[in-house]
Design a protein around this motif. Structure first.
Motif, PDB file in Angstrom:
ATOM      1  N   GLN A   1       4.698   3.821   2.936  1.00 38.68           N
ATOM      2  CA  GLN A   1       4.501   2.588   2.199  1.00 38.68           C
ATOM      3  C   GLN A   1       4.447   1.442   3.201  1.00 38.68           C
ATOM      4  O   GLN A   1       5.263   1.367   4.115  1.00 38.68           O
ATOM      5  CB  GLN A   1       5.661   2.386   1.215  1.00 38.68           C
ATOM      6  N   TYR A   2       3.443   0.568   3.043  1.00 37.22           N
ATOM      7  CA  TYR A   2       3.268  -0.544   3.975  1.00 37.22           C
ATOM      8  C   TYR A   2       3.106  -1.838   3.196  1.00 37.22           C
ATOM      9  O   TYR A   2       2.466  -1.867   2.139  1.00 37.22           O
ATOM     10  CB  TYR A   2       2.036  -0.329   4.856  1.00 37.22           C
ATOM     11  N   LEU A   3       3.656  -2.910   3.730  1.00 37.30           N
ATOM     12  CA  LEU A   3       3.523  -4.222   3.114  1.00 37.30           C
ATOM     13  C   LEU A   3       2.626  -5.085   3.990  1.00 37.30           C
ATOM     14  O   LEU A   3       3.003  -5.496   5.086  1.00 37.30           O
ATOM     15  CB  LEU A   3       4.894  -4.888   2.954  1.00 37.30           C
ATOM     16  N   LEU A   4       1.411  -5.345   3.499  1.00 35.67           N
ATOM     17  CA  LEU A   4       0.484  -6.211   4.215  1.00 35.67           C
ATOM     18  C   LEU A   4       0.831  -7.663   3.912  1.00 35.67           C
ATOM     19  O   LEU A   4       1.027  -8.040   2.747  1.00 35.67           O
ATOM     20  CB  LEU A   4      -0.961  -5.950   3.783  1.00 35.67           C
ATOM     21  N   GLN A   5       0.913  -8.471   4.971  1.00 40.31           N
ATOM     22  CA  GLN A   5       1.117  -9.895   4.824  1.00 40.31           C
ATOM     23  C   GLN A   5      -0.075 -10.617   5.440  1.00 40.31           C
ATOM     24  O   GLN A   5      -0.990  -9.997   5.963  1.00 40.31           O
ATOM     25  CB  GLN A   5       2.436 -10.307   5.477  1.00 40.31           C
ATOM     26  N   GLU A   6      -0.082 -11.928   5.362  1.00 41.71           N
ATOM     27  CA  GLU A   6      -1.230 -12.701   5.821  1.00 41.71           C
ATOM     28  C   GLU A   6      -1.663 -12.291   7.234  1.00 41.71           C
ATOM     29  O   GLU A   6      -0.862 -12.268   8.160  1.00 41.71           O
ATOM     30  CB  GLU A   6      -0.903 -14.195   5.805  1.00 41.71           C
TER      31      GLU A   6
ATOM     32  N   HIS B   1      -4.317   6.802  -2.292  1.00 40.12           N
ATOM     33  CA  HIS B   1      -3.564   5.576  -2.088  1.00 40.12           C
ATOM     34  C   HIS B   1      -3.397   4.827  -3.403  1.00 40.12           C
ATOM     35  O   HIS B   1      -4.147   5.025  -4.356  1.00 40.12           O
ATOM     36  CB  HIS B   1      -4.243   4.677  -1.056  1.00 40.12           C
ATOM     37  N   ALA B   2      -2.395   3.981  -3.438  1.00 37.03           N
ATOM     38  CA  ALA B   2      -2.142   3.112  -4.581  1.00 37.03           C
ATOM     39  C   ALA B   2      -1.755   1.748  -4.038  1.00 37.03           C
ATOM     40  O   ALA B   2      -1.301   1.631  -2.894  1.00 37.03           O
ATOM     41  CB  ALA B   2      -1.012   3.685  -5.443  1.00 37.03           C
TER      42      ALA B   2
ATOM     43  N   ILE C   1       0.849  -1.189   0.000  1.00 41.95           N
ATOM     44  CA  ILE C   1       0.000   0.000   0.000  1.00 41.95           C
ATOM     45  C   ILE C   1       0.886   1.241   0.000  1.00 41.95           C
ATOM     46  O   ILE C   1       1.792   1.375   0.828  1.00 41.95           O
ATOM     47  CB  ILE C   1      -0.893   0.056   1.264  1.00 41.95           C
ATOM     48  N   HIS C   2       0.617   2.142  -0.908  1.00 42.25           N
ATOM     49  CA  HIS C   2       1.314   3.430  -0.947  1.00 42.25           C
ATOM     50  C   HIS C   2       0.289   4.493  -0.551  1.00 42.25           C
ATOM     51  O   HIS C   2      -0.754   4.636  -1.192  1.00 42.25           O
ATOM     52  CB  HIS C   2       1.835   3.733  -2.352  1.00 42.25           C
ATOM     53  N   THR C   3       0.577   5.246   0.504  1.00 39.73           N
ATOM     54  CA  THR C   3      -0.339   6.282   0.942  1.00 39.73           C
ATOM     55  C   THR C   3       0.444   7.491   1.413  1.00 39.73           C
ATOM     56  O   THR C   3       1.288   7.379   2.309  1.00 39.73           O
ATOM     57  CB  THR C   3      -1.273   5.788   2.070  1.00 39.73           C
ATOM     58  N   GLU C   4       0.193   8.638   0.786  1.00 45.54           N
ATOM     59  CA  GLU C   4       0.933   9.867   1.067  1.00 45.54           C
ATOM     60  C   GLU C   4       2.433   9.584   0.994  1.00 45.54           C
ATOM     61  O   GLU C   4       2.908   9.118  -0.028  1.00 45.54           O
ATOM     62  CB  GLU C   4       0.503  10.449   2.409  1.00 45.54           C
ATOM     63  N   MET C   5       3.165   9.815   2.068  1.00 48.78           N
ATOM     64  CA  MET C   5       4.611   9.612   2.015  1.00 48.78           C
ATOM     65  C   MET C   5       5.021   8.256   2.575  1.00 48.78           C
ATOM     66  O   MET C   5       6.208   7.971   2.724  1.00 48.78           O
ATOM     67  CB  MET C   5       5.320  10.724   2.813  1.00 48.78           C
TER      68      MET C   5
END
Length: 279
Positions: free
Chosen positions: A58-63, A75-76, A52-56
């Motif tokens: 970036q987060y990596l969602l895992q299970e 967001h992207a 997930i890219h949001t504003e400045m």
């Protein structure tokens, strides 16, 4: 025509007042360019990963991870590996109704398990939503609706973030500006469009506009313009017999080399490989 991902509607919107669905991405190809919507959106990673890219940030969602995106947050997303993602979209009118008009006026929500662990009760609620999604009976639909309201109750009890008037008004003002800017870009991306030209069109200095765009869109102007062009090119690669050169020029790229470089940056494959895989 083979698709690398698919959407599956889990519950009819009219029965729930919310939009609840899942998608599966089977390759790197699923890229959603920066965007926003009025609905509150919750993304829950059932399997795999979702970036997930949001504003400045970036987060990596895992299970087992989830993130909540408030109304009108830009967001992207992209899928680094195969995944299965549950999406819960809560319309703004619905949220204002159930919170008695307090949401987005007095507070928003802060929920991101990548940064802060969530409680067992919330995990159980999401697990039930995933399980009940397979039950298309009256009882299953009712159980899903109950759990959606239970989810909102968790948000109200544990995940409110006060919103002061200054920040709220600034957010609304910026959103109006972004709508006009994005519409201008999407209406002119097929020609040689520059940061300087767009800044001047909206009466901004080049430096101010560059900073404003990156802060609010979470990406710089050049990368966003490339994504818009690539989205157009993707449709032509899949749905037309045009040559790669014609697609590149129609999408706003000056030449095939530039098109290949931009396309491979986001898809990790050439336009030709993408077309072959999707046909």
């Amino acid at each position: 025509m083979k698709s690398s991902y698919r959407h599956e509607v889990i519950k009819p919107d009219e029965l729930l007042e919310v939009k609840l669905f899942a998608f599966k991405a089977d390759s790197y190809e699923r890229i959603i360019a920066p965007h926003w919507h009025a609905s509150v959106e919750i993304l829950y990673c059932i399997e795999g990963q979702l970036r997930i890219h949001t504003e400045m940030n970036q987060y990596l969602l895992q299970e087992g991870d989830l993130i909540l995106l408030n109304s009108n947050v830009v967001h992207a997303t992209n899928s680094p590996i195969k995944n299965h993602i549950l999406v819960i979209q809560l319309p703004l009118k619905f949220m204002q109704k159930v919170t008695e008009n307090h949401y987005n006026q007095e507070y928003v929500f802060k929920l991101n398990s990548v940064k802060y662990p969530i409680g067992e009760e919330l995990e159980n609620c999401l697990t039930k939503l995933v399980e009940e999604a397979q039950d298309d009976t009256t009882e299953g639909r009712l159980a899903t609706k109950i759990n959606v309201y239970q989810l909102i109750l968790f948000l109200l009890n544990y995940h409110k973030q006060p919103l002061d008037d200054q920040n709220r008004l600034k957010s609304v003002e910026n959103q109006k500006k972004l709508v006009d800017i994005v519409n201008y870009i999407k209406g002119n991306y097929q020609r040689d469009l520059s940061l300087t030209e767009v800044a001047a069109h909206f009466n901004y200095s080049r430096t101010y506009f560059s900073k404003f765009f990156k802060k609010n869109m979470g990406t710089n102007f050049s990368d966003y313009l490339s994504l818009v062009r690539i989205e157009h090119a993707q449709n032509l690669l899949i749905n037309s017999e045009w040559t790669i050169l014609d697609i590149a020029l129609s999408s706003g790229f000056n030449n095939v080399r530039t098109f290949f470089g931009a396309f491979e940056k986001y898809h990790q494959m050439s336009p030709s490989e993408f077309r072959k895989k999707r046909k």
